[in-house]
Scaffold this active site. Structure first.
Site, PDB file in Angstrom:
ATOM      1  N   ASP A  43       0.833  -1.199   0.000  1.00 49.59           N
ATOM      2  CA  ASP A  43       0.000   0.000   0.000  1.00 49.59           C
ATOM      3  C   ASP A  43       0.870   1.251   0.000  1.00 49.59           C
ATOM      4  O   ASP A  43       0.629   2.196  -0.739  1.00 49.59           O
ATOM      5  CB  ASP A  43      -0.963   0.011   1.200  1.00 49.59           C
ATOM      6  CG  ASP A  43      -0.267  -0.216   2.545  1.00 49.59           C
ATOM      7  OD1 ASP A  43       0.944  -0.542   2.574  1.00 49.59           O
ATOM      8  OD2 ASP A  43      -0.941  -0.081   3.578  1.00 49.59           O
ATOM      9  N   ASP A  93       7.014   3.814   3.438  1.00 55.57           N
ATOM     10  CA  ASP A  93       7.229   4.976   4.304  1.00 55.57           C
ATOM     11  C   ASP A  93       8.731   5.054   4.593  1.00 55.57           C
ATOM     12  O   ASP A  93       9.498   5.577   3.786  1.00 55.57           O
ATOM     13  CB  ASP A  93       6.362   4.779   5.547  1.00 55.57           C
ATOM     14  CG  ASP A  93       6.350   5.977   6.488  1.00 55.57           C
ATOM     15  OD1 ASP A  93       6.677   7.075   6.066  1.00 55.57           O
ATOM     16  OD2 ASP A  93       6.006   5.794   7.674  1.00 55.57           O
TER      17      ASP A  93
HETATM   18  P1  XMP Z   1       7.723   1.312   6.385  1.00 53.45           P
HETATM   19  O1  XMP Z   1       8.141   2.424   7.291  1.00 53.45           O
HETATM   20  O2  XMP Z   1       8.250  -0.007   6.812  1.00 53.45           O
HETATM   21  O3  XMP Z   1       6.185   1.278   6.623  1.00 53.45           O
HETATM   22  O4  XMP Z   1       7.987   1.620   4.936  1.00 53.45           O
HETATM   23  C1  XMP Z   1       5.322   0.701   5.763  1.00 53.45           C
HETATM   24  C2  XMP Z   1       4.013   0.490   6.463  1.00 53.45           C
HETATM   25  O5  XMP Z   1       3.693   1.564   7.357  1.00 53.45           O
HETATM   26  C3  XMP Z   1       2.336   1.876   7.289  1.00 53.45           C
HETATM   27  N1  XMP Z   1       2.170   3.299   6.945  1.00 53.45           N
HETATM   28  C4  XMP Z   1       1.022   3.972   6.807  1.00 53.45           C
HETATM   29  N2  XMP Z   1      -0.247   3.568   6.922  1.00 53.45           N
HETATM   30  N3  XMP Z   1      -0.993   5.743   6.393  1.00 53.45           N
HETATM   31  C5  XMP Z   1      -1.254   4.476   6.714  1.00 53.45           C
HETATM   32  O6  XMP Z   1      -2.420   4.122   6.781  1.00 53.45           O
HETATM   33  C6  XMP Z   1       0.253   6.230   6.262  1.00 53.45           C
HETATM   34  O7  XMP Z   1       0.431   7.416   5.958  1.00 53.45           O
HETATM   35  C7  XMP Z   1       1.314   5.298   6.498  1.00 53.45           C
HETATM   36  N4  XMP Z   1       2.667   5.403   6.438  1.00 53.45           N
HETATM   37  C8  XMP Z   1       3.141   4.185   6.732  1.00 53.45           C
HETATM   38  C9  XMP Z   1       1.743   0.960   6.239  1.00 53.45           C
HETATM   39  O8  XMP Z   1       1.124  -0.128   6.869  1.00 53.45           O
HETATM   40  C10 XMP Z   1       2.924   0.453   5.449  1.00 53.45           C
HETATM   41  O9  XMP Z   1       2.749  -0.854   4.927  1.00 53.45           O
HETATM   42 MG    MG Z   2       1.272  -2.173   5.065  1.00 52.06          MG
END
Ligand code: XMP
Ligand code: MG
Length: 184
Positions: free
Chosen positions: A103, A106
């Site tokens: 999805d 981040d």
């Molecule tokens: P990383 O930091 O490992 O994180 O790249 C990935 C996961 O963090 C969640 N994530 C979000 N979920 N809105 C959300 O609903 C956001 O703005 C957001 N930023 C990070 C998400 O589960 C993703 O797979």
């Molecule tokens: Mg996720």
């Protein structure tokens, strides 16, 4: 499009359903082109990617398989940092063209830690198709082959993405309202 409330926060419209449909169709066309005759295996990372994965998958015009896995725990509005073992990995990846479907990327921590465990199974290739990417937040080196939208480093919900479980059920994507940070 209206502002929405999710739990204690206010979110404002960010991506419309039309923008999303158009971009996902472009991604599906690109993947169909790049993976013709490769019968890719899409590994969709639950929960957040289920809506994107379904829309992307149904627009592929080539032979392709899909499977759903769970790899990370994420709570509230920031990455928990805990990456748990993949649940639901029942496919033999040996020799397969794997496309991880996310999805949102981040910090990149989840995929950065997960991709090496996939590589142990000797897939022919591993690519990433992510609906959203926050480049400013990404701290871990990653190559992202298919990115739907690059977005600013601000929390978003909708189209599968949630804030503490709520907000997934919108076709649009909403961004945390600038004046929402101090709400309680
Ligand atoms: P990383 O930091 O490992 O994180 O790249 C990935 C996961 O963090 C969640 N994530 C979000 N979920 N809105 C959300 O609903 C956001 O703005 C957001 N930023 C990070 C998400 O589960 C993703 O797979
Ligand atoms: Mg996720």
């Amino acid at each position: 499009m209206q502002r929405i409330r999710v739990h204690d926060k206010t979110f404002v419209p960010f991506l419309t359903a039309d923008q999303i449909k158009e971009r996902v169709a472009e991604m599906a066309m690109q993947i169909s082109h790049d993976y013709r005759d490769k019968k890719p295996l899409l590994l969709a990372v639950l929960n957040g990617s289920f809506m994107f994965a379904a829309d992307l998958f149904r627009l592929l015009t080539i032979d392709a398989e899909i499977s759903f896995i769970k790899i990370a725990s994420y709570q509230g509005m920031r990455s928990s940092g805990k990456v748990v073992t993949a649940i639901g990995m029942e496919h033999d990846l040996n020799g397969r063209a794997v496309i991880l479907v996310e999805d949102i990327v981040d910090t990149g921590k989840t995929l950065h830690h997960f991709i090496p465990t996939l590589q142990q199974q000797h897939p022919a290739s591993i690519a990433v198709a992510t609906f959203l990417h926050k480049p400013e937040a990404t701290l871990y080196p990653l190559s992202l082959q298919y990115v739907g939208f690059q977005i600013p480093n601000r929390f978003v919900v909708g189209y599968g993405l949630d804030y503490d479980g709520l907000g997934r059920n919108y076709y649009q994507v909403y961004q945390l309202a600038p004046d929402s940070l101090n709400e309680s």
